[in-house]
Design a protein around this motif. Structure first.
Motif, PDB file in Angstrom:
ATOM      1  N   VAL A   1       0.844  -1.188   0.000  1.00 35.36           N
ATOM      2  CA  VAL A   1       0.000   0.000   0.000  1.00 35.36           C
ATOM      3  C   VAL A   1       0.880   1.240   0.000  1.00 35.36           C
ATOM      4  O   VAL A   1       1.819   1.349   0.796  1.00 35.36           O
ATOM      5  CB  VAL A   1      -0.931   0.011   1.228  1.00 35.36           C
ATOM      6  N   VAL A   2       0.572   2.178  -0.890  1.00 32.83           N
ATOM      7  CA  VAL A   2       1.248   3.478  -0.918  1.00 32.83           C
ATOM      8  C   VAL A   2       0.176   4.535  -0.705  1.00 32.83           C
ATOM      9  O   VAL A   2      -0.755   4.657  -1.508  1.00 32.83           O
ATOM     10  CB  VAL A   2       1.966   3.713  -2.259  1.00 32.83           C
ATOM     11  N   GLY A   3       0.274   5.268   0.385  1.00 35.44           N
ATOM     12  CA  GLY A   3      -0.771   6.249   0.680  1.00 35.44           C
ATOM     13  C   GLY A   3      -0.263   7.346   1.579  1.00 35.44           C
ATOM     14  O   GLY A   3       0.943   7.538   1.746  1.00 35.44           O
ATOM     15  N   ASN A   4      -1.196   8.063   2.178  1.00 35.32           N
ATOM     16  CA  ASN A   4      -0.827   9.105   3.132  1.00 35.32           C
ATOM     17  C   ASN A   4      -1.924   9.252   4.173  1.00 35.32           C
ATOM     18  O   ASN A   4      -3.002   8.660   4.042  1.00 35.32           O
ATOM     19  CB  ASN A   4      -0.547  10.438   2.423  1.00 35.32           C
TER      20      ASN A   4
ATOM     21  N   GLN B   1      13.719  -5.873 -11.249  1.00 34.26           N
ATOM     22  CA  GLN B   1      14.134  -7.046 -10.477  1.00 34.26           C
ATOM     23  C   GLN B   1      13.493  -8.335 -10.981  1.00 34.26           C
ATOM     24  O   GLN B   1      13.715  -9.413 -10.422  1.00 34.26           O
ATOM     25  CB  GLN B   1      13.783  -6.863  -8.993  1.00 34.26           C
ATOM     26  N   GLY B   2      12.667  -8.244 -12.030  1.00 35.80           N
ATOM     27  CA  GLY B   2      12.058  -9.428 -12.597  1.00 35.80           C
ATOM     28  C   GLY B   2      10.644  -9.719 -12.134  1.00 35.80           C
ATOM     29  O   GLY B   2      10.067 -10.739 -12.524  1.00 35.80           O
ATOM     30  N   TYR B   3      10.074  -8.858 -11.307  1.00 33.07           N
ATOM     31  CA  TYR B   3       8.693  -9.055 -10.854  1.00 33.07           C
ATOM     32  C   TYR B   3       7.706  -8.554 -11.903  1.00 33.07           C
ATOM     33  O   TYR B   3       8.069  -7.816 -12.834  1.00 33.07           O
ATOM     34  CB  TYR B   3       8.458  -8.307  -9.541  1.00 33.07           C
ATOM     35  N   THR B   4       6.458  -8.955 -11.739  1.00 35.43           N
ATOM     36  CA  THR B   4       5.378  -8.482 -12.611  1.00 35.43           C
ATOM     37  C   THR B   4       4.349  -7.765 -11.741  1.00 35.43           C
ATOM     38  O   THR B   4       3.343  -8.357 -11.329  1.00 35.43           O
ATOM     39  CB  THR B   4       4.712  -9.663 -13.348  1.00 35.43           C
ATOM     40  N   PRO B   5       4.605  -6.516 -11.415  1.00 34.45           N
ATOM     41  CA  PRO B   5       3.693  -5.803 -10.521  1.00 34.45           C
ATOM     42  C   PRO B   5       2.444  -5.303 -11.244  1.00 34.45           C
ATOM     43  O   PRO B   5       2.445  -5.100 -12.456  1.00 34.45           O
ATOM     44  CB  PRO B   5       4.541  -4.620 -10.034  1.00 34.45           C
ATOM     45  N   GLY B   6       1.384  -5.126 -10.467  1.00 39.62           N
ATOM     46  CA  GLY B   6       0.165  -4.508 -10.956  1.00 39.62           C
ATOM     47  C   GLY B   6      -0.271  -3.449  -9.967  1.00 39.62           C
ATOM     48  O   GLY B   6       0.071  -3.510  -8.782  1.00 39.62           O
ATOM     49  N   VAL B   7      -1.038  -2.480 -10.440  1.00 40.36           N
ATOM     50  CA  VAL B   7      -1.458  -1.352  -9.601  1.00 40.36           C
ATOM     51  C   VAL B   7      -2.968  -1.308  -9.489  1.00 40.36           C
ATOM     52  O   VAL B   7      -3.680  -1.370 -10.502  1.00 40.36           O
ATOM     53  CB  VAL B   7      -0.926  -0.009 -10.164  1.00 40.36           C
ATOM     54  N   VAL B   8      -3.439  -1.204  -8.257  1.00 37.43           N
ATOM     55  CA  VAL B   8      -4.863  -1.018  -7.960  1.00 37.43           C
ATOM     56  C   VAL B   8      -5.087   0.445  -7.622  1.00 37.43           C
ATOM     57  O   VAL B   8      -4.335   1.032  -6.840  1.00 37.43           O
ATOM     58  CB  VAL B   8      -5.294  -1.887  -6.759  1.00 37.43           C
TER      59      VAL B   8
ATOM     60  N   THR C   1       4.819   3.141 -16.937  1.00 36.39           N
ATOM     61  CA  THR C   1       5.394   1.850 -16.554  1.00 36.39           C
ATOM     62  C   THR C   1       5.006   0.693 -17.463  1.00 36.39           C
ATOM     63  O   THR C   1       5.735  -0.299 -17.539  1.00 36.39           O
ATOM     64  CB  THR C   1       4.971   1.483 -15.121  1.00 36.39           C
ATOM     65  N   GLY C   2       3.848   0.778 -18.111  1.00 35.42           N
ATOM     66  CA  GLY C   2       3.362  -0.326 -18.916  1.00 35.42           C
ATOM     67  C   GLY C   2       2.852  -1.502 -18.106  1.00 35.42           C
ATOM     68  O   GLY C   2       2.513  -2.549 -18.667  1.00 35.42           O
ATOM     69  N   CYS C   3       2.790  -1.356 -16.784  1.00 35.45           N
ATOM     70  CA  CYS C   3       2.311  -2.464 -15.959  1.00 35.45           C
ATOM     71  C   CYS C   3       0.787  -2.521 -15.998  1.00 35.45           C
ATOM     72  O   CYS C   3       0.124  -1.579 -16.431  1.00 35.45           O
ATOM     73  CB  CYS C   3       2.793  -2.308 -14.516  1.00 35.45           C
ATOM     74  N   ALA C   4       0.231  -3.631 -15.550  1.00 32.60           N
ATOM     75  CA  ALA C   4      -1.221  -3.768 -15.483  1.00 32.60           C
ATOM     76  C   ALA C   4      -1.760  -2.827 -14.410  1.00 32.60           C
ATOM     77  O   ALA C   4      -1.262  -2.808 -13.284  1.00 32.60           O
ATOM     78  CB  ALA C   4      -1.599  -5.209 -15.170  1.00 32.60           C
ATOM     79  N   VAL C   5      -2.769  -2.044 -14.767  1.00 41.66           N
ATOM     80  CA  VAL C   5      -3.415  -1.115 -13.840  1.00 41.66           C
ATOM     81  C   VAL C   5      -4.909  -1.375 -13.885  1.00 41.66           C
ATOM     82  O   VAL C   5      -5.507  -1.407 -14.969  1.00 41.66           O
ATOM     83  CB  VAL C   5      -3.122   0.358 -14.203  1.00 41.66           C
ATOM     84  N   CYS C   6      -5.514  -1.559 -12.733  1.00 47.91           N
ATOM     85  CA  CYS C   6      -6.946  -1.843 -12.651  1.00 47.91           C
ATOM     86  C   CYS C   6      -7.589  -0.868 -11.672  1.00 47.91           C
ATOM     87  O   CYS C   6      -7.080  -0.671 -10.562  1.00 47.91           O
ATOM     88  CB  CYS C   6      -7.178  -3.283 -12.208  1.00 47.91           C
ATOM     89  N   VAL C   7      -8.694  -0.244 -12.077  1.00 49.32           N
ATOM     90  CA  VAL C   7      -9.347   0.747 -11.238  1.00 49.32           C
ATOM     91  C   VAL C   7     -10.767   0.309 -10.907  1.00 49.32           C
ATOM     92  O   VAL C   7     -11.386  -0.486 -11.620  1.00 49.32           O
ATOM     93  CB  VAL C   7      -9.382   2.131 -11.919  1.00 49.32           C
TER      94      VAL C   7
ATOM     95  N   LEU D   1       0.334  -3.256  -5.989  1.00 47.05           N
ATOM     96  CA  LEU D   1       0.513  -1.987  -5.300  1.00 47.05           C
ATOM     97  C   LEU D   1      -0.823  -1.255  -5.286  1.00 47.05           C
ATOM     98  O   LEU D   1      -1.459  -1.102  -6.335  1.00 47.05           O
ATOM     99  CB  LEU D   1       1.575  -1.119  -5.975  1.00 47.05           C
ATOM    100  N   SER D   2      -1.258  -0.848  -4.107  1.00 43.72           N
ATOM    101  CA  SER D   2      -2.525  -0.143  -3.952  1.00 43.72           C
ATOM    102  C   SER D   2      -2.249   1.349  -3.842  1.00 43.72           C
ATOM    103  O   SER D   2      -1.657   1.810  -2.851  1.00 43.72           O
ATOM    104  CB  SER D   2      -3.272  -0.647  -2.712  1.00 43.72           C
ATOM    105  N   ASP D   3      -2.657   2.096  -4.854  1.00 42.52           N
ATOM    106  CA  ASP D   3      -2.411   3.532  -4.919  1.00 42.52           C
ATOM    107  C   ASP D   3      -3.398   4.267  -4.019  1.00 42.52           C
ATOM    108  O   ASP D   3      -4.614   4.121  -4.150  1.00 42.52           O
ATOM    109  CB  ASP D   3      -2.560   4.001  -6.373  1.00 42.52           C
TER     110      ASP D   3
END
Length: 357
Positions: free
Chosen positions: A68-71, A93-100, A135-141, A161-163
């Motif tokens: 989680v990345v927040g404030n 680093q070779g991971y496949t991250p996605g962003v929520v 980033t080109g990573c998968a992003v789902c909203v 990663l949760s935005d």
């Protein structure tokens, strides 16, 4: 280029002036917000009940690690540049991250909505589109972050990663990162609506890392004098033309006066960044997540225009030849990346032991 009669953004958009009034009360010397103390008590009580209920009965833990990345405050603190830096590092680093993401400011036909190459800010929100393009990573909203996270798992993401997800307790998390504005700090230290805080200052003592965006020399967190924090610096690295996509050195507009457009939580930070790059700018501040139209840019002068990348994703369709956005990088110390790598490895091992994946 801008031949129409001048339009002052604050006059055209009353929400900007209203936001400035709140900012003055929360971060300045104004004290009128203390008349709202009864509402503050209600907010504190409702937040505590909600947090307890979510943690006790509704929080779901996924097999995929969640960061989680927040404030703890409202307004811009630098979460998006940090999240982009985290995604790029994980990819390296070779991971496949996605962003929520919640996708604030967007309205998709269905949720959860998975971004694609043709996705617009009107569908997904400006910040998710910026993250996807960078980033080109998968992003789902979507309003249901748990459903969005599960969709990303189906896409093969091995880290999520949760935005802006610190207060979205329904989605379980393995790592929490809180971002604090190093210039404005935490304002008057009060909870909403008297102050800018969503959660108490003590919440910072419970997260894994506190990242402070461009901390001042005397930065400190009230009541948490011994709190260890990681400094983050925002560094501009290019001016990108909205019409052509061509990247130029920031010195292209050095020693020039420009119009600066910022529809972000803390527009002054953008002006400060431009000034550090030698660019003199006249600020035209818009409400955060503002949906721009060409008429918003009917300024009285013929100066070049520079905006944030978050704003640029909504303006390319009507961009003029001398419109640019400032591309930036979030820079963190090597010690953070080393500690972050070790923590990721431990979380991965824990998940494998618990879920067998």
């Amino acid at each position: 280029m801008h031949s129409s009669p001048p339009t002052h953004p604050s006059a055209a958009h009353p929400r900007t002036a209203k936001a400035d009034s709140w900012q003055a009360a929360w971060y300045g010397t104004r004290r009128w917000s203390f008349w709202l103390l009864p509402l503050n008590w209600l907010f504190v009580l409702a937040s505590a009940v909600r947090r307890y209920a979510l943690l006790r009965w509704q929080q779901k833990t996924l097999a995929t690690p969640v960061i989680v990345v927040g404030n703890i405050s409202v307004g811009g603190t630098g979460k998006t540049p940090l999240l982009i830096a985290l995604v790029k590092w994980l990819q390296a680093q070779g991971y496949t991250p996605g962003v929520v993401s919640r996708g604030y400011g967007g309205r998709a036909e269905t949720y959860p909505y998975l971004l694609g190459a043709q996705s617009t800010a009107a569908q997904a929100g400006d910040e998710p589109v910026t993250i996807y393009q960078q980033t080109g990573c998968a992003v789902c909203v979507g309003p249901d972050r748990l459903a969005a996270a599960r969709m990303l798992e189906d896409q093969g993401c091995d880290l999520l990663l949760s935005d802006d997800g610190l207060q979205h307790y329904r989605l379980g998390r393995d790592i929490e990162i809180a971002v604090v504005d190093g210039q404005r700090g935490l304002g008057n230290g009060w909870r909403l609506p008297v102050g800018p805080l969503r959660e108490p200052i003590s919440r910072l003592a419970t997260v894994d890392w506190v990242i402070v965006n461009s901390p001042s020399a005397d930065f400190a967190v009230p009541g948490l004098a011994d709190l260890y924090f990681i400094p983050m610096q925002i560094q501009p690295h290019a001016l990108v033309n909205l019409s052509t996509g061509a990247a130029h050195d920031v010195s292209l507009l050095a020693a020039q006066s420009v119009n600066a457009v910022a529809g972000i939580g803390n527009p002054q930070r953008f002006i400060n960044t431009l000034a550090e790059s030698g660019i003199t700018a006249q600020l035209h501040a818009f409400p955060d997540h503002h949906a721009y139209t060409a008429s918003d840019f009917a300024f009285a002068n013929q100066r070049p225009l520079v905006m944030t990348e978050k704003d640029a994703v909504k303006c390319k369709a009507f961009a003029q030849p001398d419109w640019y956005y400032l591309a930036i990088n979030a820079c963190l110390p090597d010690a953070f990346w080393s500690a972050f790598a070790q923590r990721i490895e431990r979380v991965m091992e824990q998940k494998k032991s618990r879920f067998g994946v």
